[in-house]
Design an enzyme around this catalytic site. Structure first.
Site, PDB file in Angstrom:
ATOM      1  N   ASP A   1      35.856  44.261  43.509  1.00 49.47           N
ATOM      2  CA  ASP A   1      35.835  43.011  42.585  1.00 49.47           C
ATOM      3  C   ASP A   1      36.693  43.634  41.179  1.00 49.47           C
ATOM      4  OD1 ASP A   1      36.013  40.511  41.419  1.00 49.47           O
ATOM      5  OD2 ASP A   1      33.890  40.723  40.600  1.00 49.47           O
TER       6      ASP A   1
ATOM      7  N   LEU B   1      34.475  56.351  61.714  1.00 55.41           N
ATOM      8  CA  LEU B   1      34.096  55.249  60.923  1.00 55.41           C
ATOM      9  C   LEU B   1      34.269  53.927  61.462  1.00 55.41           C
ATOM     10  CD1 LEU B   1      33.424  54.599  57.826  1.00 55.41           C
ATOM     11  CD2 LEU B   1      36.054  54.306  57.602  1.00 55.41           C
TER      12      LEU B   1
ATOM     13  N   HIS C   1      45.992  43.190  42.871  1.00 57.51           N
ATOM     14  CA  HIS C   1      45.815  43.085  44.411  1.00 57.51           C
ATOM     15  C   HIS C   1      46.556  44.088  45.111  1.00 57.51           C
ATOM     16  CE1 HIS C   1      43.421  39.508  43.495  1.00 57.51           C
ATOM     17  NE2 HIS C   1      44.255  38.608  43.492  1.00 57.51           N
TER      18      HIS C   1
HETATM   19  C1  IPE Z   1      33.756  38.536  45.404  1.00 54.60           C
HETATM   20  O1  IPE Z   1      34.484  38.473  44.225  1.00 54.60           O
HETATM   21  C2  IPE Z   1      34.586  38.170  46.517  1.00 54.60           C
HETATM   22  C3  IPE Z   1      35.422  39.430  46.880  1.00 54.60           C
HETATM   23  C4  IPE Z   1      35.298  40.640  46.099  1.00 54.60           C
HETATM   24  C5  IPE Z   1      36.302  39.313  47.812  1.00 54.60           C
HETATM   25  P1  IPE Z   1      34.818  37.166  43.531  1.00 54.60           P
HETATM   26  O2  IPE Z   1      35.531  37.475  42.131  1.00 54.60           O
HETATM   27  O3  IPE Z   1      35.367  36.152  44.424  1.00 54.60           O
HETATM   28  O4  IPE Z   1      33.374  36.769  42.923  1.00 54.60           O
HETATM   29  P2  IPE Z   1      32.979  35.724  41.678  1.00 54.60           P
HETATM   30  O5  IPE Z   1      33.620  34.418  41.553  1.00 54.60           O
HETATM   31  O6  IPE Z   1      33.322  36.391  40.498  1.00 54.60           O
HETATM   32  O7  IPE Z   1      31.482  35.398  41.905  1.00 54.60           O
HETATM   33  C1  IPE Z   2      38.822  41.141  43.811  1.00 58.93           C
HETATM   34  O1  IPE Z   2      39.624  41.023  42.632  1.00 58.93           O
HETATM   35  C2  IPE Z   2      39.501  40.459  44.978  1.00 58.93           C
HETATM   36  C3  IPE Z   2      39.345  39.133  45.399  1.00 58.93           C
HETATM   37  C4  IPE Z   2      38.234  38.460  45.111  1.00 58.93           C
HETATM   38  C5  IPE Z   2      40.328  39.066  46.506  1.00 58.93           C
HETATM   39  P1  IPE Z   2      39.421  39.463  41.708  1.00 58.93           P
HETATM   40  O2  IPE Z   2      40.688  38.820  42.080  1.00 58.93           O
HETATM   41  O3  IPE Z   2      38.222  38.892  41.883  1.00 58.93           O
HETATM   42  O4  IPE Z   2      39.738  40.067  40.067  1.00 58.93           O
HETATM   43  P2  IPE Z   2      38.856  39.631  38.933  1.00 58.93           P
HETATM   44  O5  IPE Z   2      37.558  39.435  39.191  1.00 58.93           O
HETATM   45  O6  IPE Z   2      39.455  38.207  38.672  1.00 58.93           O
HETATM   46  O7  IPE Z   2      39.263  40.411  37.726  1.00 58.93           O
HETATM   47 MG    MG Z   3      36.436  38.573  40.845  1.00 56.21          MG
END
Ligand code: IPE
Ligand code: IPE
Ligand code: MG
Length: 251
Positions: free
Chosen positions: A25, A136, A42
């Site tokens: 995240d 792995l 990303h």
């Molecule tokens: C969880 O992160 C999903 C992934 C890392 C793929 P999100 O960014 O979607 O979660 P919330 O919305 O902050 O809970």
């Molecule tokens: C995690 O990073 C990737 C996915 C959920 C696909 P985020 O896109 O959730 O990044 P933040 O949490 O908005 O910073």
């Molecule tokens: Mg996120």
């Protein structure tokens, strides 16, 4: 269960987690902090993933599960969803040969039936190509939600009960676990979440019942082997009790 009576200091060196799961995240915030578009976060997140898979192999972790797209991530703007799909396709196309060469076995969990057929096909190809590998195990949670996974299991069990092939009282926790997406894999010992958020966001709800959690204050694109080692060191300091009274370090 292994002998659990040795003190922590003695058992610690045996305490490497067998299964590590990561909620990757913070890509968007990593980019925003640099005045870059979320898509750049990303893209850099995929690089962090490559580093992490390599480090996990080097550290002798048996299973690495990564949360790459949640059932709820469809709620994001269409352009961002499209970018994430492009990155997944590119990751599989560009990295599959390398993963296979490194003896990585790819598994996919999550709901597949509603996916774009091209993506579904790629995921199946990755599983088929690497199915015989012994290194792995990389479990990719894609279009994955823990509640949805449990609901799918419940539906399949309900069908069997309705057909009279199973008695209602045969529906135990063990049975439900056998109907989840990767029933042969052990539960994660350690769940890591980057970005500072301290929640599960619907990840491995069933399997994480007794996992240890490590929340790191760094964004996913900054994650690397050192961060993984740091999380594992923290895990090894934990005492796992599984409801009993005997502390166990590690798995
Ligand atoms: C969880 O992160 C999903 C992934 C890392 C793929 P999100 O960014 O979607 O979660 P919330 O919305 O902050 O809970
Ligand atoms: C995690 O990073 C990737 C996915 C959920 C696909 P985020 O896109 O959730 O990044 P933040 O949490 O908005 O910073
Ligand atoms: Mg996120």
């Amino acid at each position: 269960m292994p002998d659990t009576k040795a003190p922590t200091s003695l058992t610690a060196r045996f305490g490497a987690p067998r299964h590590v799961a990561i909620i990757m995240d913070g890509n968007g915030r990593w980019a925003a902090a640099r005045g870059l578009p979320r898509s750049e976060g990303h893209r850099r997140g995929v690089e962090a993933l490559r580093r992490t898979v390599r480090a996990a192999g080097e550290l002798g972790i048996g299973i690495l599960t990564i949360f790459s797209f949640s059932s709820e991530n469809w709620l994001r703007p269409r352009a961002e969803v499209r970018e994430l799909m492009v990155l997944l396709r590119r990751f599989i196309r560009n990295d599959l040969a390398e993963l296979h060469k490194n003896d990585v076995r790819v598994r996919i969990i999550g709901e597949r039936d509603s996916l774009d057929p091209e993506i579904r096909h790629l995921l199946e190809e990755a599983e088929a190509l690497t199915g015989g590998n012994r290194g792995l195990t990389l479990v990719v949670a894609f279009n994955y939600g823990g509640r949805q996974e449990i609901a799918r299991a419940a539906q399949r069990i309900a069908e069997e009960v309705a057909r009279g092939r199973r008695a209602p009282e045969a529906v135990t926790a063990e049975l439900i676990a056998n109907y989840l997406d990767a029933p042969d894999l052990p539960d994660p010992d350690l769940v890591i979440r980057t970005s500072g958020e301290q929640r599960l966001s619907n990840f491995l709800l069933w399997q994480a019942a007794y996992s240890e959690f490590v929340f790191l204050p760094i964004y996913w694109p900054d994650f690397d082997g050192a961060a993984l080692e740091h999380a594992i060191a923290e895990y090894r300091r934990r005492e796992r009790r599984f409801g009993g009274l005997i502390a166990r370090t590690g798995s």
